[in-house]
Design a protein around this motif. Structure first.
Motif, PDB file in Angstrom:
ATOM      1  N   GLU A 167      -1.268  13.638   6.833  1.00 48.92           N
ATOM      2  CA  GLU A 167      -1.429  12.586   7.840  1.00 48.92           C
ATOM      3  C   GLU A 167      -0.078  11.976   8.204  1.00 48.92           C
ATOM      4  O   GLU A 167       0.875  12.049   7.437  1.00 48.92           O
ATOM      5  N   ARG A 202       0.811  -1.216   0.000  1.00 50.33           N
ATOM      6  CA  ARG A 202       0.000   0.000   0.000  1.00 50.33           C
ATOM      7  C   ARG A 202       0.849   1.272   0.000  1.00 50.33           C
ATOM      8  O   ARG A 202       0.397   2.315   0.470  1.00 50.33           O
ATOM      9  N   LEU A 249       1.639   3.421  -2.263  1.00 53.61           N
ATOM     10  CA  LEU A 249       1.025   4.584  -2.924  1.00 53.61           C
ATOM     11  C   LEU A 249      -0.053   5.208  -2.042  1.00 53.61           C
ATOM     12  O   LEU A 249      -0.150   6.435  -1.941  1.00 53.61           O
ATOM     13  N   GLN A 250      -0.849   4.380  -1.379  1.00 51.77           N
ATOM     14  CA  GLN A 250      -1.889   4.896  -0.486  1.00 51.77           C
ATOM     15  C   GLN A 250      -1.247   5.619   0.706  1.00 51.77           C
ATOM     16  O   GLN A 250      -1.705   6.687   1.106  1.00 51.77           O
ATOM     17  N   ALA A 262       1.054  12.858   2.059  1.00 54.61           N
ATOM     18  CA  ALA A 262       1.051  14.078   1.236  1.00 54.61           C
ATOM     19  C   ALA A 262      -0.064  15.032   1.637  1.00 54.61           C
ATOM     20  O   ALA A 262       0.045  16.242   1.440  1.00 54.61           O
ATOM     21  N   THR A 263      -1.133  14.495   2.231  1.00 55.55           N
ATOM     22  CA  THR A 263      -2.234  15.355   2.667  1.00 55.55           C
ATOM     23  C   THR A 263      -2.112  15.742   4.139  1.00 55.55           C
ATOM     24  O   THR A 263      -3.038  16.286   4.726  1.00 55.55           O
ATOM     25  N   ARG A 303       1.683   7.029   0.746  1.00 58.70           N
ATOM     26  CA  ARG A 303       2.255   8.272   0.216  1.00 58.70           C
ATOM     27  C   ARG A 303       1.185   9.351   0.097  1.00 58.70           C
ATOM     28  O   ARG A 303       1.419  10.509   0.472  1.00 58.70           O
ATOM     29  N   GLU A 304       0.012   8.992  -0.380  1.00 55.21           N
ATOM     30  CA  GLU A 304      -1.068   9.970  -0.530  1.00 55.21           C
ATOM     31  C   GLU A 304      -1.549  10.480   0.827  1.00 55.21           C
ATOM     32  O   GLU A 304      -1.822  11.664   0.987  1.00 55.21           O
ATOM     33  N   ARG A 305      -1.666   9.593   1.801  1.00 52.94           N
ATOM     34  CA  ARG A 305      -2.075  10.019   3.143  1.00 52.94           C
ATOM     35  C   ARG A 305      -1.075  11.027   3.712  1.00 52.94           C
ATOM     36  O   ARG A 305      -1.456  12.055   4.269  1.00 52.94           O
TER      37      ARG A 305
END
Length: 80
Positions: A27, A15, A17-18, A24-25, A20-22
């Motif tokens: 978290e 996970r 990529l998931q 990046a926002t 990384r996105e968390r």
């Protein structure tokens, strides 16, 4: 760790990529191994730019005598 999203090591591998996105926002994510936290993935401070070696030049100062131990500490380690 309360309030943080946790992923086991093997789950985190799948996970990325998931995660990384968390991050990046804004978290923070904890990686665990056998239920024990072993790492925390956090967003970089907005002003931090890592461009490779030397990217902190001018941002920090290391005194010339930073390698020298005070006499009492050196004695404890048999270096005095």
């Amino acid at each position: 760790m309360e309030g943080l999203r946790e992923y086991g090591v093997h789950e985190a591998e799948g996970r990325l990529l998931q995660i990384r996105e968390r991050v990046a926002t804004g978290e923070e994510v904890v990686i665990t191994k056998a239920g024990t936290p072993i790492a925390k993935v956090v967003p970089l401070h907005p002003g931090v730019r890592r461009t490779g070696r030397g990217s902190l030049v001018g941002a920090i100062h290391i005194p010339d005598d930073s390698d020298e131990l005070p006499g009492d500490v050196a004695d404890v380690f048999g270096m005095g």
